[in-house]
Design an enzyme around this catalytic site. Sequence first.
Site, PDB file in Angstrom:
ATOM      1  N   GLU A  33       0.855  -1.200   0.000  1.00 15.25           N
ATOM      2  CA  GLU A  33       0.000   0.000   0.000  1.00 15.25           C
ATOM      3  C   GLU A  33       0.889   1.248   0.000  1.00 15.25           C
ATOM      4  OE1 GLU A  33      -3.294   1.080  -0.259  1.00 15.25           O
ATOM      5  OE2 GLU A  33      -2.240   3.006  -0.079  1.00 15.25           O
ATOM      6  N   THR A  42     -10.568   5.920  -2.018  1.00 19.45           N
ATOM      7  CA  THR A  42     -12.023   5.866  -2.232  1.00 19.45           C
ATOM      8  C   THR A  42     -12.786   5.179  -1.098  1.00 19.45           C
ATOM      9  OG1 THR A  42     -11.457   5.740  -4.565  1.00 19.45           O
ATOM     10  CG2 THR A  42     -13.732   5.283  -4.000  1.00 19.45           C
ATOM     11  N   SER A  47     -20.426   7.045   0.338  1.00 20.32           N
ATOM     12  CA  SER A  47     -21.677   7.307   1.082  1.00 20.32           C
ATOM     13  C   SER A  47     -21.885   6.357   2.251  1.00 20.32           C
ATOM     14  CB  SER A  47     -22.893   7.206   0.147  1.00 20.32           C
ATOM     15  OG  SER A  47     -22.814   8.126  -0.898  1.00 20.32           O
ATOM     16  N   HIS A  51     -25.805  -1.191  -0.077  1.00 19.62           N
ATOM     17  CA  HIS A  51     -26.830  -1.197  -1.117  1.00 19.62           C
ATOM     18  C   HIS A  51     -27.559  -2.536  -1.155  1.00 19.62           C
ATOM     19  CE1 HIS A  51     -26.065   2.710  -2.780  1.00 19.62           C
ATOM     20  NE2 HIS A  51     -24.771   2.467  -2.845  1.00 19.62           N
ATOM     21  N   ARG A 316     -14.692   8.360  -8.339  1.00 19.86           N
ATOM     22  CA  ARG A 316     -15.104   7.053  -8.858  1.00 19.86           C
ATOM     23  C   ARG A 316     -14.165   6.612  -9.974  1.00 19.86           C
ATOM     24  NH1 ARG A 316     -19.286  10.669  -8.596  1.00 19.86           N
ATOM     25  NH2 ARG A 316     -21.223  10.091  -7.549  1.00 19.86           N
ATOM     26  N   ILE A 347     -13.898  -0.829  -9.927  1.00 20.53           N
ATOM     27  CA  ILE A 347     -14.657  -1.208  -8.721  1.00 20.53           C
ATOM     28  C   ILE A 347     -15.215   0.073  -8.082  1.00 20.53           C
ATOM     29  CG2 ILE A 347     -14.688  -2.608  -6.626  1.00 20.53           C
ATOM     30  CD1 ILE A 347     -13.944  -4.215  -9.143  1.00 20.53           C
TER      31      ILE A 347
HETATM   32  C1  LIG Z   1     -18.482   9.255  -4.075  1.00 18.79           C
HETATM   33  C2  LIG Z   1     -18.559   7.769  -3.894  1.00 18.79           C
HETATM   34  C3  LIG Z   1     -19.618   7.207  -3.195  1.00 18.79           C
HETATM   35  C4  LIG Z   1     -19.692   5.821  -3.040  1.00 18.79           C
HETATM   36  N1  LIG Z   1     -20.691   5.300  -2.266  1.00 18.79           N
HETATM   37  C5  LIG Z   1     -20.735   3.958  -2.049  1.00 18.79           C
HETATM   38  C6  LIG Z   1     -21.725   3.397  -1.194  1.00 18.79           C
HETATM   39  O1  LIG Z   1     -22.499   4.107  -0.571  1.00 18.79           O
HETATM   40  N2  LIG Z   1     -21.782   2.047  -1.075  1.00 18.79           N
HETATM   41  C7  LIG Z   1     -20.921   1.214  -1.731  1.00 18.79           C
HETATM   42  O2  LIG Z   1     -21.054  -0.001  -1.622  1.00 18.79           O
HETATM   43  N3  LIG Z   1     -19.929   1.729  -2.497  1.00 18.79           N
HETATM   44  C8  LIG Z   1     -19.807   3.068  -2.663  1.00 18.79           C
HETATM   45  N4  LIG Z   1     -18.800   3.608  -3.423  1.00 18.79           N
HETATM   46  C9  LIG Z   1     -17.820   2.699  -4.029  1.00 18.79           C
HETATM   47  C10 LIG Z   1     -16.762   2.231  -3.032  1.00 18.79           C
HETATM   48  O3  LIG Z   1     -16.285   3.297  -2.243  1.00 18.79           O
HETATM   49  C11 LIG Z   1     -15.598   1.612  -3.812  1.00 18.79           C
HETATM   50  O4  LIG Z   1     -16.115   0.655  -4.719  1.00 18.79           O
HETATM   51  C12 LIG Z   1     -14.603   0.916  -2.921  1.00 18.79           C
HETATM   52  O5  LIG Z   1     -14.206   1.749  -1.866  1.00 18.79           O
HETATM   53  C13 LIG Z   1     -13.389   0.503  -3.751  1.00 18.79           C
HETATM   54  O6  LIG Z   1     -12.415  -0.043  -2.898  1.00 18.79           O
HETATM   55  P1  LIG Z   1     -10.990  -0.409  -3.481  1.00 18.79           P
HETATM   56  O7  LIG Z   1     -10.263  -1.127  -2.418  1.00 18.79           O
HETATM   57  O8  LIG Z   1     -11.166  -1.087  -4.802  1.00 18.79           O
HETATM   58  O9  LIG Z   1     -10.303   0.987  -3.844  1.00 18.79           O
HETATM   59  P2  LIG Z   1      -9.535   2.056  -2.940  1.00 18.79           P
HETATM   60  O10 LIG Z   1     -10.221   2.314  -1.678  1.00 18.79           O
HETATM   61  O11 LIG Z   1      -9.292   3.225  -3.864  1.00 18.79           O
HETATM   62  O12 LIG Z   1      -8.156   1.353  -2.612  1.00 18.79           O
HETATM   63  C14 LIG Z   1      -7.136   1.202  -3.579  1.00 18.79           C
HETATM   64  C15 LIG Z   1      -5.815   1.305  -2.849  1.00 18.79           C
HETATM   65  O13 LIG Z   1      -4.746   1.031  -3.769  1.00 18.79           O
HETATM   66  C16 LIG Z   1      -3.659   1.833  -3.420  1.00 18.79           C
HETATM   67  N5  LIG Z   1      -2.745   1.927  -4.573  1.00 18.79           N
HETATM   68  C17 LIG Z   1      -3.006   2.458  -5.796  1.00 18.79           C
HETATM   69  N6  LIG Z   1      -1.918   2.356  -6.591  1.00 18.79           N
HETATM   70  C18 LIG Z   1      -0.946   1.758  -5.856  1.00 18.79           C
HETATM   71  C19 LIG Z   1       0.406   1.383  -6.125  1.00 18.79           C
HETATM   72  N7  LIG Z   1       0.977   1.606  -7.327  1.00 18.79           N
HETATM   73  N8  LIG Z   1       1.131   0.792  -5.145  1.00 18.79           N
HETATM   74  C20 LIG Z   1       0.566   0.549  -3.914  1.00 18.79           C
HETATM   75  N9  LIG Z   1      -0.706   0.896  -3.598  1.00 18.79           N
HETATM   76  C21 LIG Z   1      -1.456   1.481  -4.573  1.00 18.79           C
HETATM   77  C22 LIG Z   1      -4.294   3.158  -3.052  1.00 18.79           C
HETATM   78  O14 LIG Z   1      -3.433   3.957  -2.272  1.00 18.79           O
HETATM   79  C23 LIG Z   1      -5.542   2.698  -2.308  1.00 18.79           C
HETATM   80  O15 LIG Z   1      -5.329   2.629  -0.915  1.00 18.79           O
HETATM   81  C24 LIG Z   1     -18.687   4.986  -3.595  1.00 18.79           C
HETATM   82  C25 LIG Z   1     -17.607   5.565  -4.292  1.00 18.79           C
HETATM   83  C26 LIG Z   1     -17.540   6.941  -4.430  1.00 18.79           C
HETATM   84  C27 LIG Z   1     -16.360   7.547  -5.142  1.00 18.79           C
END
Ligand SMILES: Cc1cc2nc3c(=O)[nH]c(=O)nc-3n(C[C@H](O)[C@H](O)[C@H](O)COP(=O)(O)OP(=O)(O)OC[C@H]3O[C@@H](n4cnc5c(N)ncnc54)[C@H](O)[C@@H]3O)c2cc1C
Length: 370
Positions: A33, A42, A47, A51, A316, A347
Amino acid sequence: MDEIDVVIIGAGAVGLAVARRLSGPDRQVVVIERHARYGMETSSRNSEVIHAGFYYPAGTLKARLCVAGRRLLYDFCRRHGIFCRKTGKLVAACSEDETAKLEKLYEQGQANGVEGLRLLTRSDIGRMAPGVSAVAGLWSDETGIINSEDLMRFYWAQAQERGAIFLWNCEVKEIEPKSHGYRLHVQGNDEPIDAHIVINAAGLNADTIAQKAGINIDEAGYRLFWFKGEYFSLRKPLPIIPLIYPLPSKHGLGIHLTIDRQGRHRLGPNAFAIERAQTPSYDIDPSHREVFWKEARRYLPGLQFDELQPGTAGIRPKLSSDGSFRDFIITEESKRGLPGWVNLIGIESPGLTASPAIAEYVADCLKLLT
Ligand SMILES: Cc1cc2nc3c(=O)[nH]c(=O)nc-3n(C[C@H](O)[C@H](O)[C@H](O)COP(=O)(O)OP(=O)(O)OC[C@H]3O[C@@H](n4cnc5c(N)ncnc54)[C@H](O)[C@@H]3O)c2cc1C
């Protein structure tokens, strides 16, 4: 470091859920990370809604993993004391021409196996959500709220207990496919890291990571477009518990009203395209307050302009820039000559809700390898 069994790039809710699911005595799991802790992007900027699963076309990963993830989340919350609350939710049709769309959502929900949906009349709404104005509504019993920090802490603590290692402040910069596995060059770690299996859960940068592994992201349809979503919070709580949503808009679910664990309300998110940046801005444009107020007043006629104050924002990772539906990409890439490489791309919502089911799905993808 010897070759690691599984490396996960990214410690957001999805990477953490996968780390929890895959770690154990027989498998060494390392999470890389780039920030100093989990959930700095994200996953802590959304929110926080669990869902129900009626927004997505039947049979898609979004539909299936949302419904399955929601059931798993409520179960985790009950068994492990994680905060959640089934608030219920009202999707409000504010004019007669919107009612057909409500019925479509209802039917889609039925096809997706979503429990506790029903269509409401204006007088039902007056009883169930006083202060809300709508000509008709879709009610969802199963929608709720969760605290994303609590959920991520739970995933992280369980993964650690099961032996997963977390490398903070480490950024994957280059990737070399080897004859068996992958070599990752990581800024912040003295030596490269060799891994047998790599899970790309890099959120907003998942397409860049896939490209570094040698995938042509335009040919594959993996390129991400960033869409920002801002929130305005309300100064005073309203006497409304259920979440209130308008009909979905082109790029999102529409500016909705949610409540948090402390009973504080907020409105959002809006949705607009932004340029990609190494360090994106999460600032709120105060001039957007007027649009928020106008949108929310369609279903909350009593809302005062002065009640709104700038809140937070998230971004997003979208696979389509024109509002057309794209499903989650969750795939093991043997067919592209990258065995043991799993991409999770696009995602966006409902990724938080779906996170435990995504972890199960990834585990199933990897079973095919053995
Ligand atoms: C405005 C908004 C509202 C939303 N509301 C909802 C909701 O109400 N309910 C719901 O179910 N979902 C919701 N979502 C969607 C949800 O937040 C995401 O789908 C989810 O958080 C994605 O998680 P993730 O682990 O894929 O991504 P992230 O949380 O973005 O994690 C990715 C991680 O990868 C790391 N990373 C990136 N590149 C590198 C690299 N090269 N080396 C090392 N680390 C790296 C980043 O630092 C980060 O920590 C919402 C999204 C948004 C933007």
